[in-house]
Design an enzyme around this catalytic site. Sequence first.
Site, PDB file in Angstrom:
ATOM      1  N   GLU A 229       0.803  -1.219   0.000  1.00 54.02           N
ATOM      2  CA  GLU A 229       0.000   0.000   0.000  1.00 54.02           C
ATOM      3  C   GLU A 229       0.834   1.267   0.000  1.00 54.02           C
ATOM      4  O   GLU A 229       0.518   2.208   0.739  1.00 54.02           O
ATOM      5  CB  GLU A 229      -0.939  -0.031   1.209  1.00 54.02           C
ATOM      6  CG  GLU A 229      -0.231  -0.023   2.584  1.00 54.02           C
ATOM      7  CD  GLU A 229       0.078  -1.398   3.157  1.00 54.02           C
ATOM      8  OE1 GLU A 229       0.201  -2.348   2.365  1.00 54.02           O
ATOM      9  OE2 GLU A 229       0.205  -1.533   4.382  1.00 54.02           O
TER      10      GLU A 229
ATOM     11  N   HIS B  19      -8.046  -4.061  -1.304  1.00 54.02           N
ATOM     12  CA  HIS B  19      -7.286  -4.182  -0.054  1.00 54.02           C
ATOM     13  C   HIS B  19      -6.250  -3.058   0.063  1.00 54.02           C
ATOM     14  O   HIS B  19      -6.213  -2.340   1.063  1.00 54.02           O
ATOM     15  CB  HIS B  19      -6.605  -5.556  -0.004  1.00 54.02           C
ATOM     16  CG  HIS B  19      -5.826  -5.795   1.252  1.00 54.02           C
ATOM     17  ND1 HIS B  19      -6.350  -6.458   2.334  1.00 54.02           N
ATOM     18  CD2 HIS B  19      -4.571  -5.438   1.601  1.00 54.02           C
ATOM     19  CE1 HIS B  19      -5.450  -6.494   3.301  1.00 54.02           C
ATOM     20  NE2 HIS B  19      -4.347  -5.885   2.880  1.00 54.02           N
ATOM     21  N   GLU B  20      -5.443  -2.899  -0.982  1.00 58.13           N
ATOM     22  CA  GLU B  20      -4.369  -1.889  -0.913  1.00 58.13           C
ATOM     23  C   GLU B  20      -4.975  -0.480  -0.835  1.00 58.13           C
ATOM     24  O   GLU B  20      -4.462   0.396  -0.145  1.00 58.13           O
ATOM     25  CB  GLU B  20      -3.422  -2.010  -2.106  1.00 58.13           C
ATOM     26  CG  GLU B  20      -2.820  -3.405  -2.319  1.00 58.13           C
ATOM     27  CD  GLU B  20      -2.234  -4.045  -1.078  1.00 58.13           C
ATOM     28  OE1 GLU B  20      -1.772  -3.316  -0.184  1.00 58.13           O
ATOM     29  OE2 GLU B  20      -2.260  -5.291  -0.976  1.00 58.13           O
TER      30      GLU B  20
ATOM     31  N   HIS C 276      -6.073   0.401   2.646  1.00 56.33           N
ATOM     32  CA  HIS C 276      -4.956   0.767   3.528  1.00 56.33           C
ATOM     33  C   HIS C 276      -4.723   2.283   3.564  1.00 56.33           C
ATOM     34  O   HIS C 276      -4.063   2.778   4.483  1.00 56.33           O
ATOM     35  CB  HIS C 276      -3.669   0.101   3.057  1.00 56.33           C
ATOM     36  CG  HIS C 276      -3.393  -1.216   3.720  1.00 56.33           C
ATOM     37  ND1 HIS C 276      -3.367  -1.372   5.080  1.00 56.33           N
ATOM     38  CD2 HIS C 276      -3.110  -2.436   3.200  1.00 56.33           C
ATOM     39  CE1 HIS C 276      -3.080  -2.635   5.363  1.00 56.33           C
ATOM     40  NE2 HIS C 276      -2.921  -3.304   4.243  1.00 56.33           N
TER      41      HIS C 276
ATOM     42  N   GLU D 212      -4.050  -4.512   9.500  1.00 57.50           N
ATOM     43  CA  GLU D 212      -4.515  -5.534   8.548  1.00 57.50           C
ATOM     44  C   GLU D 212      -5.934  -6.036   8.807  1.00 57.50           C
ATOM     45  O   GLU D 212      -6.671  -6.300   7.859  1.00 57.50           O
ATOM     46  CB  GLU D 212      -3.537  -6.710   8.514  1.00 57.50           C
ATOM     47  CG  GLU D 212      -2.152  -6.336   7.989  1.00 57.50           C
ATOM     48  CD  GLU D 212      -2.151  -5.814   6.550  1.00 57.50           C
ATOM     49  OE1 GLU D 212      -3.180  -5.928   5.852  1.00 57.50           O
ATOM     50  OE2 GLU D 212      -1.112  -5.246   6.144  1.00 57.50           O
TER      51      GLU D 212
ATOM     52  N   ASP E 290       8.444  -9.541  11.054  1.00 55.10           N
ATOM     53  CA  ASP E 290       7.801 -10.266   9.957  1.00 55.10           C
ATOM     54  C   ASP E 290       7.141 -11.566  10.448  1.00 55.10           C
ATOM     55  O   ASP E 290       6.266 -12.114   9.778  1.00 55.10           O
ATOM     56  CB  ASP E 290       8.814 -10.589   8.841  1.00 55.10           C
ATOM     57  CG  ASP E 290       9.213  -9.326   8.056  1.00 55.10           C
ATOM     58  OD1 ASP E 290       8.563  -8.274   8.249  1.00 55.10           O
ATOM     59  OD2 ASP E 290      10.173  -9.394   7.262  1.00 55.10           O
TER      60      ASP E 290
ATOM     61  N   TYR F  80      -4.829 -10.555   9.967  1.00 52.92           N
ATOM     62  CA  TYR F  80      -5.752 -10.302   8.857  1.00 52.92           C
ATOM     63  C   TYR F  80      -7.167 -10.815   9.172  1.00 52.92           C
ATOM     64  O   TYR F  80      -8.129 -10.052   9.167  1.00 52.92           O
ATOM     65  CB  TYR F  80      -5.244 -10.998   7.585  1.00 52.92           C
ATOM     66  CG  TYR F  80      -3.986 -10.392   7.007  1.00 52.92           C
ATOM     67  CD1 TYR F  80      -4.048  -9.501   5.941  1.00 52.92           C
ATOM     68  CD2 TYR F  80      -2.730 -10.700   7.510  1.00 52.92           C
ATOM     69  CE1 TYR F  80      -2.903  -8.948   5.395  1.00 52.92           C
ATOM     70  CE2 TYR F  80      -1.569 -10.146   6.973  1.00 52.92           C
ATOM     71  CZ  TYR F  80      -1.664  -9.268   5.914  1.00 52.92           C
ATOM     72  OH  TYR F  80      -0.527  -8.717   5.393  1.00 52.92           O
TER      73      TYR F  80
HETATM   74 ZN   LIG Z   1      -2.677  -5.323   3.990  1.00 47.56          ZN
END
Ligand SMILES: [Zn+2]
Length: 626
Positions: free
Chosen positions: A295, A319-320, A323, A342, A399, A407
């Site tokens: 994003e 989705h992006e 964001h 998310e 990460d 999500y």
């Molecule tokens: Zn995302």
Amino acid sequence: MNKILLLLSAAACTLLACKQSGDKDKGQSLAAEAAFDNKDYHTQSNADSVKGTHLFLDIEVSFDTKMITGSALWDIENPYKKSQIIFDTKDLVIDSVFLDGVTKAAYTLGNPDSVLGTALNVTIKPENKSVKIYYHTTDKATALQWLAPEQTFGKQHPFLYTQSESIHARTWIPVQDGPGVRYTYDAKVTVPKGLMALMSATNPQQKAADGVYTFHMDKPIPAYLMALAVGDIGFKSIDDRTGVYAEPSILAKAYNEFTDVGKMVHTAEELYGPYRWGRYDILVLPSGFPIGGMENPKLTFCTPTILAGDKSLVNLIAHELAHNWSGNLVTNHTWNDFWLNEGFTMYFERRITEAMQGKSYTDMQWELGYQDLVATMEDLKDKPEDTHLRLNLKGRNPDDGLTDIAYEKGAHLLKLIELTVGRAKMDTFLTQYFNDNAFKTMNTKDFIDYLNKHLLDQNPDWKMKININEWVYSAGIPKSCPRADMERFVKVDSVAKKFTTGTKAAALPAVQWSTYEWMHFLRQMVTSNINLEQMKDLDQVYHLTQTQNSEKADLWYLLSIKTKYTPAYPAMRSFLYVTGREKFLQPLYKEMMKTAEGKQMASEIYTLARPNYHPLTQKVVDEIVK
Ligand SMILES: [Zn+2]
């Protein structure tokens, strides 16, 4: 960022019962809430006392040396008159540092940490207004992927792109690299003549003859949204504020896929208020891009694997786009609060899709997401604390938090709130939340306080029903987790049953199926004992080996490995050679590694494919194939 890791093959989804969290977790959740720690353990900077407020980046991109060389000039604010400012760097070489443009500064480098990198401590005086750092990148920069011409669509020119989330910006810029630290920026980027440079800022629409590009970002953003792409790139406008960038050979295809994106931005605005970033453009990257999309403000980066030819995978753009409210506008304070980025974005994405494609279509996304969540719970069964929405990633790589917990568990919590308070109240609340917290950060505890104050305090029953602490500070899927209406999937279930009990493929009502109906069907085939004859039958009627839809292809190839359906192997090999999207690679390599002959095939494919994958993806697949 789009979902990155499919932790478990989709095969397990339908076999697993929902893991419910019990009373024993209640004590834990109260303790976790009481011990709430808002510190960002993934930056070594001292931005909380001395802060870089504006960056002027002046860099040159060399494809010959695969190096970015230049300077980062930071305007600083030092209200407490500290004697040093600390930046994050990782695998960067610092050449020299100057104060206020003239005075050579004293600086030291800390001990390198394998996750956090090396702190750059610059000695300053209270009156100093700026710090200029001359530096260059190294071949260890995890944010950078340098592509040779043959790894691009056009095969004529090299390509470079960055992926800065979570903490990779520090491998190409010396920066105070935490999601809670925002700054504005300008940049001058020099690239080889004939190539275009693009950033997460105001962007050119034509190539500059001299290869010199300037950029401006007037909205404060955190370092993980710093982005750069350089290559043989063209532009095509969709409407007066949206457009597509891509290599010339795929620009028309990309444009055709994204013609509804202008309408999508309007739809998002109707839901939760104005889009505040000016232009919304999309850059389609070469196939090695490791994730679905990123994003980056003003310019979403996305994988070409969503160019299905029929707009069936553009929900990734929803989705992006979402964001730009959840994430870019209201940002998770630390990576422990990642679900605030998310989970909100998955919910918002599905609201956009519902407004554009209808409820029954979006219900299928919710159900597939629920299946992913159940699979992730199973995969993390030995790490229950990683299934809390609020994470504790201290001492770990952030990460590690990029799982479906943030999500899907996050999105399902928001869905539960919507179902409890009603959609109208939910939408009013979210619009106010984005307005009140625009260009600020949010942590989990403050969000719960905000939610209570502005919504749930109106009705004690709502609070009890939602029991948000259970969602946030406990493991597993709470009993209150909502499920979508299964109407369309119930029909698919009955078709799947017919097929596995002898009905021929030609007699199945599958021609009109959407991508999601196919995904649900194929996931069921993965867990059934489908035989080679049935594979052949399905392929002859629906041409699945040749599908251009990457989601269907990935499941079909998984099924082909499992059943040893060799006619699909050449197409699968081609797919794995060029596709770098980690979500697709992991299940296929994992399935191959289950048999001796599969291991041989995985090794052969990976030897050829590895150079095409992003360094981060190589690391993940190395682990699987080693
Ligand atoms: Zn995302």
